[in-house]
Design a protein around this motif. Structure first.
Motif, PDB file in Angstrom:
ATOM      1  N   ARG A 151     -25.782  29.176 -20.044  1.00 17.34           N
ATOM      2  CA  ARG A 151     -25.126  29.301 -21.356  1.00 17.34           C
ATOM      3  C   ARG A 151     -24.264  30.558 -21.416  1.00 17.34           C
ATOM      4  O   ARG A 151     -23.178  30.547 -22.012  1.00 17.34           O
ATOM      5  CB  ARG A 151     -26.171  29.312 -22.472  1.00 17.34           C
ATOM      6  CG  ARG A 151     -27.009  28.052 -22.550  1.00 17.34           C
ATOM      7  CD  ARG A 151     -27.811  27.970 -23.827  1.00 17.34           C
ATOM      8  NE  ARG A 151     -26.934  27.645 -24.960  1.00 17.34           N
ATOM      9  CZ  ARG A 151     -27.381  27.329 -26.165  1.00 17.34           C
ATOM     10  NH1 ARG A 151     -28.682  27.306 -26.406  1.00 17.34           N
ATOM     11  NH2 ARG A 151     -26.548  27.050 -27.137  1.00 17.34           N
ATOM     12  N   VAL A 152     -24.743  31.636 -20.831  1.00 18.14           N
ATOM     13  CA  VAL A 152     -23.957  32.876 -20.824  1.00 18.14           C
ATOM     14  C   VAL A 152     -22.711  32.697 -19.966  1.00 18.14           C
ATOM     15  O   VAL A 152     -21.625  33.176 -20.324  1.00 18.14           O
ATOM     16  CB  VAL A 152     -24.818  34.058 -20.323  1.00 18.14           C
ATOM     17  CG1 VAL A 152     -23.955  35.307 -20.135  1.00 18.14           C
ATOM     18  CG2 VAL A 152     -25.957  34.348 -21.309  1.00 18.14           C
ATOM     19  N   GLN A 154     -21.126  29.901 -19.536  1.00 20.48           N
ATOM     20  CA  GLN A 154     -20.225  29.069 -20.331  1.00 20.48           C
ATOM     21  C   GLN A 154     -19.516  29.906 -21.391  1.00 20.48           C
ATOM     22  O   GLN A 154     -18.326  29.708 -21.655  1.00 20.48           O
ATOM     23  CB  GLN A 154     -21.011  27.936 -20.981  1.00 20.48           C
ATOM     24  CG  GLN A 154     -21.523  26.895 -19.996  1.00 20.48           C
ATOM     25  CD  GLN A 154     -22.459  25.891 -20.646  1.00 20.48           C
ATOM     26  OE1 GLN A 154     -23.052  26.147 -21.693  1.00 20.48           O
ATOM     27  NE2 GLN A 154     -22.602  24.729 -20.014  1.00 20.48           N
ATOM     28  N   LEU A 155     -20.245  30.834 -21.975  1.00 20.84           N
ATOM     29  CA  LEU A 155     -19.642  31.739 -22.952  1.00 20.84           C
ATOM     30  C   LEU A 155     -18.525  32.544 -22.311  1.00 20.84           C
ATOM     31  O   LEU A 155     -17.403  32.607 -22.826  1.00 20.84           O
ATOM     32  CB  LEU A 155     -20.712  32.684 -23.505  1.00 20.84           C
ATOM     33  CG  LEU A 155     -20.217  33.844 -24.378  1.00 20.84           C
ATOM     34  CD1 LEU A 155     -19.832  33.332 -25.763  1.00 20.84           C
ATOM     35  CD2 LEU A 155     -21.295  34.925 -24.500  1.00 20.84           C
ATOM     36  N   ALA A 158     -15.294  30.642 -21.554  1.00 23.65           N
ATOM     37  CA  ALA A 158     -14.601  29.949 -22.648  1.00 23.65           C
ATOM     38  C   ALA A 158     -13.097  30.170 -22.543  1.00 23.65           C
ATOM     39  O   ALA A 158     -12.635  31.304 -22.383  1.00 23.65           O
ATOM     40  CB  ALA A 158     -15.110  30.441 -23.986  1.00 23.65           C
ATOM     41  N   LEU A 164     -15.330  29.743 -27.564  1.00 24.58           N
ATOM     42  CA  LEU A 164     -16.153  30.959 -27.549  1.00 24.58           C
ATOM     43  C   LEU A 164     -17.121  30.962 -28.727  1.00 24.58           C
ATOM     44  O   LEU A 164     -18.310  31.256 -28.573  1.00 24.58           O
ATOM     45  CB  LEU A 164     -15.249  32.188 -27.610  1.00 24.58           C
ATOM     46  CG  LEU A 164     -15.980  33.539 -27.642  1.00 24.58           C
ATOM     47  CD1 LEU A 164     -16.378  33.956 -26.246  1.00 24.58           C
ATOM     48  CD2 LEU A 164     -15.106  34.610 -28.294  1.00 24.58           C
ATOM     49  N   HIS A 167     -20.117  28.599 -28.397  1.00 20.55           N
ATOM     50  CA  HIS A 167     -21.153  29.146 -27.517  1.00 20.55           C
ATOM     51  C   HIS A 167     -21.890  30.309 -28.195  1.00 20.55           C
ATOM     52  O   HIS A 167     -23.122  30.428 -28.076  1.00 20.55           O
ATOM     53  CB  HIS A 167     -20.536  29.612 -26.207  1.00 20.55           C
ATOM     54  CG  HIS A 167     -19.991  28.487 -25.373  1.00 20.55           C
ATOM     55  ND1 HIS A 167     -20.741  27.405 -24.985  1.00 20.55           N
ATOM     56  CD2 HIS A 167     -18.747  28.283 -24.848  1.00 20.55           C
ATOM     57  CE1 HIS A 167     -20.003  26.574 -24.263  1.00 20.55           C
ATOM     58  NE2 HIS A 167     -18.789  27.088 -24.157  1.00 20.55           N
ATOM     59  N   LEU A 168     -21.155  31.141 -28.903  1.00 15.73           N
ATOM     60  CA  LEU A 168     -21.793  32.258 -29.605  1.00 15.73           C
ATOM     61  C   LEU A 168     -22.777  31.771 -30.659  1.00 15.73           C
ATOM     62  O   LEU A 168     -23.861  32.340 -30.819  1.00 15.73           O
ATOM     63  CB  LEU A 168     -20.730  33.148 -30.267  1.00 15.73           C
ATOM     64  CG  LEU A 168     -20.039  34.165 -29.375  1.00 15.73           C
ATOM     65  CD1 LEU A 168     -18.905  34.848 -30.131  1.00 15.73           C
ATOM     66  CD2 LEU A 168     -21.031  35.216 -28.861  1.00 15.73           C
ATOM     67  N   LEU A 171     -26.032  30.911 -29.017  1.00 15.72           N
ATOM     68  CA  LEU A 171     -26.732  32.088 -28.507  1.00 15.72           C
ATOM     69  C   LEU A 171     -27.272  32.952 -29.638  1.00 15.72           C
ATOM     70  O   LEU A 171     -28.368  33.522 -29.531  1.00 15.72           O
ATOM     71  CB  LEU A 171     -25.801  32.890 -27.607  1.00 15.72           C
ATOM     72  CG  LEU A 171     -25.476  32.214 -26.267  1.00 15.72           C
ATOM     73  CD1 LEU A 171     -24.315  32.926 -25.569  1.00 15.72           C
ATOM     74  CD2 LEU A 171     -26.707  32.177 -25.361  1.00 15.72           C
ATOM     75  N   TRP A 194     -10.662  38.461 -27.586  1.00 13.46           N
ATOM     76  CA  TRP A 194     -10.585  37.149 -26.951  1.00 13.46           C
ATOM     77  C   TRP A 194      -9.327  36.380 -27.355  1.00 13.46           C
ATOM     78  O   TRP A 194      -8.930  35.431 -26.683  1.00 13.46           O
ATOM     79  CB  TRP A 194     -11.827  36.320 -27.281  1.00 13.46           C
ATOM     80  CG  TRP A 194     -12.199  35.357 -26.190  1.00 13.46           C
ATOM     81  CD1 TRP A 194     -11.926  34.017 -26.127  1.00 13.46           C
ATOM     82  CD2 TRP A 194     -12.914  35.672 -24.993  1.00 13.46           C
ATOM     83  NE1 TRP A 194     -12.425  33.481 -24.970  1.00 13.46           N
ATOM     84  CE2 TRP A 194     -13.037  34.473 -24.253  1.00 13.46           C
ATOM     85  CE3 TRP A 194     -13.461  36.840 -24.468  1.00 13.46           C
ATOM     86  CZ2 TRP A 194     -13.683  34.421 -23.022  1.00 13.46           C
ATOM     87  CZ3 TRP A 194     -14.100  36.796 -23.252  1.00 13.46           C
ATOM     88  CH2 TRP A 194     -14.206  35.593 -22.539  1.00 13.46           C
ATOM     89  N   ARG A 204     -15.365  40.257 -20.554  1.00 16.90           N
ATOM     90  CA  ARG A 204     -16.312  39.659 -19.602  1.00 16.90           C
ATOM     91  C   ARG A 204     -17.044  40.741 -18.800  1.00 16.90           C
ATOM     92  O   ARG A 204     -18.249  40.640 -18.556  1.00 16.90           O
ATOM     93  CB  ARG A 204     -15.586  38.719 -18.648  1.00 16.90           C
ATOM     94  CG  ARG A 204     -15.071  37.438 -19.275  1.00 16.90           C
ATOM     95  CD  ARG A 204     -14.614  36.464 -18.201  1.00 16.90           C
ATOM     96  NE  ARG A 204     -13.950  35.321 -18.784  1.00 16.90           N
ATOM     97  CZ  ARG A 204     -12.627  35.165 -18.847  1.00 16.90           C
ATOM     98  NH1 ARG A 204     -11.838  36.104 -18.352  1.00 16.90           N
ATOM     99  NH2 ARG A 204     -12.100  34.094 -19.401  1.00 16.90           N
ATOM    100  N   TRP A 207     -19.702  42.336 -20.950  1.00 13.74           N
ATOM    101  CA  TRP A 207     -20.862  41.452 -21.102  1.00 13.74           C
ATOM    102  C   TRP A 207     -21.687  41.411 -19.818  1.00 13.74           C
ATOM    103  O   TRP A 207     -22.911  41.442 -19.851  1.00 13.74           O
ATOM    104  CB  TRP A 207     -20.405  40.036 -21.456  1.00 13.74           C
ATOM    105  CG  TRP A 207     -19.833  39.902 -22.830  1.00 13.74           C
ATOM    106  CD1 TRP A 207     -19.940  40.789 -23.861  1.00 13.74           C
ATOM    107  CD2 TRP A 207     -19.076  38.803 -23.325  1.00 13.74           C
ATOM    108  NE1 TRP A 207     -19.284  40.316 -24.967  1.00 13.74           N
ATOM    109  CE2 TRP A 207     -18.750  39.097 -24.675  1.00 13.74           C
ATOM    110  CE3 TRP A 207     -18.631  37.604 -22.779  1.00 13.74           C
ATOM    111  CZ2 TRP A 207     -18.001  38.230 -25.463  1.00 13.74           C
ATOM    112  CZ3 TRP A 207     -17.888  36.729 -23.568  1.00 13.74           C
ATOM    113  CH2 TRP A 207     -17.578  37.042 -24.901  1.00 13.74           C
TER     114      TRP A 207
END
Length: 221
Positions: A151-152, A154-155, A158, A164, A167-168, A171, A194, A204, A207
């Motif tokens: 999942r991270v 995929q985030l 994005a 984005l 996905h956020l 999460l 973004w 990125r 993160w």
């Protein structure tokens, strides 16, 4: 002489123009305080109402108004209008457009409303960036580490702001499940960045640094 006394003496000798300028700066600073900062103090706890001496928590109707913005564009939820703090860009407004900052604030507010729902503690905490919060989630034992890694990824991959935010949203719901707070001012800045494809690599990287800090460490670290 203390800093307060020095500042007070300076204010006494300031010219009318200097006093007006200082007042304008104070007003601008107050106006730009984000919604989540209205209730969360520097000690990460709720601010106290000076009259009642009780903690000031976001009203339930405010949080519901914020959640009404999930999946909707900025300004599309009238209930959110009083809760925005960004200044309107007059040039863009003449073209019926809004700034990336306004779009990012809208998105962050909606996510904050989701995160803070039914939580007794503040879910905004200064200094806790997204990667760090997700790292705590990974080590909580409440989620599949492999699934979260996916999942991270995929985030971070994005290709649009709308993707984005989808996905956020998922999460943030998981962070809420373990009552893990997050710095919403940082998140807002990430969302704003973004909007510019050339700024996404830096987001990125940030993160990744926060999230991948779990590598090569034992649970005792």
């Amino acid at each position: 002489m203390t800093t307060e006394h020095t500042a007070g003496a300076a204010a006494e000798h300031a010219t009318p123009a200097e006093r007006i300028a200082a007042a304008e700066r104070t007003t601008a600073a107050a106006r730009r305080r984000r919604y989540w900062d209205e209730f969360t103090g520097p000690d990460h706890n709720w601010r106290y109402d000076p009259r009642t001496k009780q903690p000031r928590r976001p009203p339930g109707e405010d949080l519901a108004a914020l959640r009404s913005g999930l999946g909707r564009p900025v300004m599309d939820s009238p209930k959110m209008w009083p809760l925005y703090s960004c200044e309107v860009n007059d040039v863009l407004a003449l073209r019926d457009e809004v700034s990336d900052e306004q779009k990012a604030e809208h998105a962050a507010l909606a996510l904050y409303g989701l995160h803070q729902q039914s939580q007794s503690k503040p879910m905004h905490r200064r200094g806790v960036k997204l990667g760090e919060a997700l790292r705590v989630l990974r080590r909580s034992g409440k989620v599949s580490e492999e699934a979260l890694d996916t999942r991270v990824a995929q985030l971070a991959g994005a290709t649009s702001v709308s993707a984005l935010l989808v996905h956020l949203r998922g999460l943030i719901t998981q962070l809420r499940s373990i009552t893990q707070p997050l710095d919403y001012s940082h998140l807002m800045a990430d969302i704003q960045a973004w909007h510019s494809t050339d700024r996404r690599p830096q987001v990125r990287l940030k993160w990744s640094i926060g999230y991948q800090a779990w590598k090569d460490k034992t649970p005792a670290d």
